[in-house]
Design a protein around this motif. Structure first.
Motif, PDB file in Angstrom:
ATOM      1  N   SER A  19       0.824  -1.192  -0.033  1.00  0.00           N
ATOM      2  CA  SER A  19      -0.079  -0.020  -0.112  1.00  0.00           C
ATOM      3  C   SER A  19       0.693   1.232  -0.114  1.00  0.00           C
ATOM      4  O   SER A  19       2.027   1.087   0.506  1.00  0.00           O
ATOM      5  N   PRO A  20       0.472   2.323  -0.586  1.00  0.00           N
ATOM      6  CA  PRO A  20       1.145   3.548  -0.626  1.00  0.00           C
ATOM      7  C   PRO A  20       1.662   4.055   0.866  1.00  0.00           C
ATOM      8  O   PRO A  20       2.923   4.500   1.008  1.00  0.00           O
ATOM      9  N   ARG A  55       5.236  10.429  -3.851  1.00  0.00           N
ATOM     10  CA  ARG A  55       5.977  11.477  -3.671  1.00  0.00           C
ATOM     11  C   ARG A  55       5.687  12.353  -2.218  1.00  0.00           C
ATOM     12  O   ARG A  55       4.575  12.258  -1.836  1.00  0.00           O
ATOM     13  N   LEU A  56       6.714  12.947  -1.855  1.00  0.00           N
ATOM     14  CA  LEU A  56       6.501  13.635  -0.553  1.00  0.00           C
ATOM     15  C   LEU A  56       5.680  14.707  -0.486  1.00  0.00           C
ATOM     16  O   LEU A  56       5.094  15.239   0.455  1.00  0.00           O
ATOM     17  N   ASP A  57       5.406  15.673  -1.643  1.00  0.00           N
ATOM     18  CA  ASP A  57       4.601  16.416  -1.883  1.00  0.00           C
ATOM     19  C   ASP A  57       3.077  15.971  -1.986  1.00  0.00           C
ATOM     20  O   ASP A  57       2.336  17.111  -2.132  1.00  0.00           O
ATOM     21  N   GLY A  58       3.031  14.887  -2.139  1.00  0.00           N
ATOM     22  CA  GLY A  58       1.708  14.461  -2.099  1.00  0.00           C
ATOM     23  C   GLY A  58       1.061  14.433  -3.512  1.00  0.00           C
ATOM     24  O   GLY A  58      -0.179  13.882  -3.674  1.00  0.00           O
ATOM     25  N   PRO A  62       2.574   7.770 -10.546  1.00  0.00           N
ATOM     26  CA  PRO A  62       2.402   6.696 -11.530  1.00  0.00           C
ATOM     27  C   PRO A  62       2.995   5.308 -10.707  1.00  0.00           C
ATOM     28  O   PRO A  62       4.022   5.211 -10.459  1.00  0.00           O
ATOM     29  N   GLY A  63       2.296   4.261 -10.628  1.00  0.00           N
ATOM     30  CA  GLY A  63       2.530   3.108 -10.277  1.00  0.00           C
ATOM     31  C   GLY A  63       2.646   2.646  -8.779  1.00  0.00           C
ATOM     32  O   GLY A  63       2.938   1.474  -8.178  1.00  0.00           O
ATOM     33  N   VAL A  64       2.420   3.726  -7.930  1.00  0.00           N
ATOM     34  CA  VAL A  64       2.465   3.374  -6.448  1.00  0.00           C
ATOM     35  C   VAL A  64       1.332   2.444  -6.296  1.00  0.00           C
ATOM     36  O   VAL A  64       0.390   2.487  -6.495  1.00  0.00           O
ATOM     37  N   TYR A 109       4.952   3.562 -15.483  1.00  0.00           N
ATOM     38  CA  TYR A 109       4.421   2.837 -14.696  1.00  0.00           C
ATOM     39  C   TYR A 109       2.988   2.917 -14.629  1.00  0.00           C
ATOM     40  O   TYR A 109       2.486   2.277 -13.565  1.00  0.00           O
ATOM     41  N   GLU A 110       2.472   3.642 -15.366  1.00  0.00           N
ATOM     42  CA  GLU A 110       1.002   3.962 -15.411  1.00  0.00           C
ATOM     43  C   GLU A 110       0.062   2.750 -15.340  1.00  0.00           C
ATOM     44  O   GLU A 110      -0.714   2.410 -14.797  1.00  0.00           O
TER      45      GLU A 110
END
Length: 111
Positions: A19-20, A55-58, A62-64, A109-110
């Protein structure tokens, strides 16, 4: 992009594995990466393993939530696809599908 029943490729995309939230912490990410590398290498010669991180900025990445595995050849990736599909990981059944090699090599990775 995702080819569940299509032609096998050297690249697999796994879903229902991470999970993210699990990927945000550096130590947790390293543990997951090492566990995946060890487990997936049991099926053949693993060339590359990619687990996209949030990403840290929210902003969307793609692909997470997916794990991409590149094997040395289709024989190895096919063995991994058969061995990993349906296995439980964190209580969830893993979905393993072939992924377009050109997309993977481009960092797309989309899927």
């Amino acid at each position: 992009m995702l080819q569940p029943g299509g032609s096998p490729t050297k690249v697999l995309c796994l879903t229902n594995v991470v999970s993210p939230d699990e990927l945000k912490d550096d130590e947790n990410y390293e543990d997951i990466t090492e566990d995946m590398r060890t487990e997936c290498a049991k099926f053949g010669n693993l060339v590359n393993l990619v687990i996209p991180r949030p990403r840290l900025d929210g902003e969307p990445t793609p692909g997470v939530g997916k794990v991409f595995l590149e094997y040395v050849d289709v024989e190895n990736s096919s063995r991994a696809q058969q061995g990993l599909s349906g296995r439980k990981f964190g209580g969830n059944p893993v979905v393993a599908v072939f992924y377009a090699e050109n997309k993977f090599l481009e960092g797309d990775y989309e899927g």
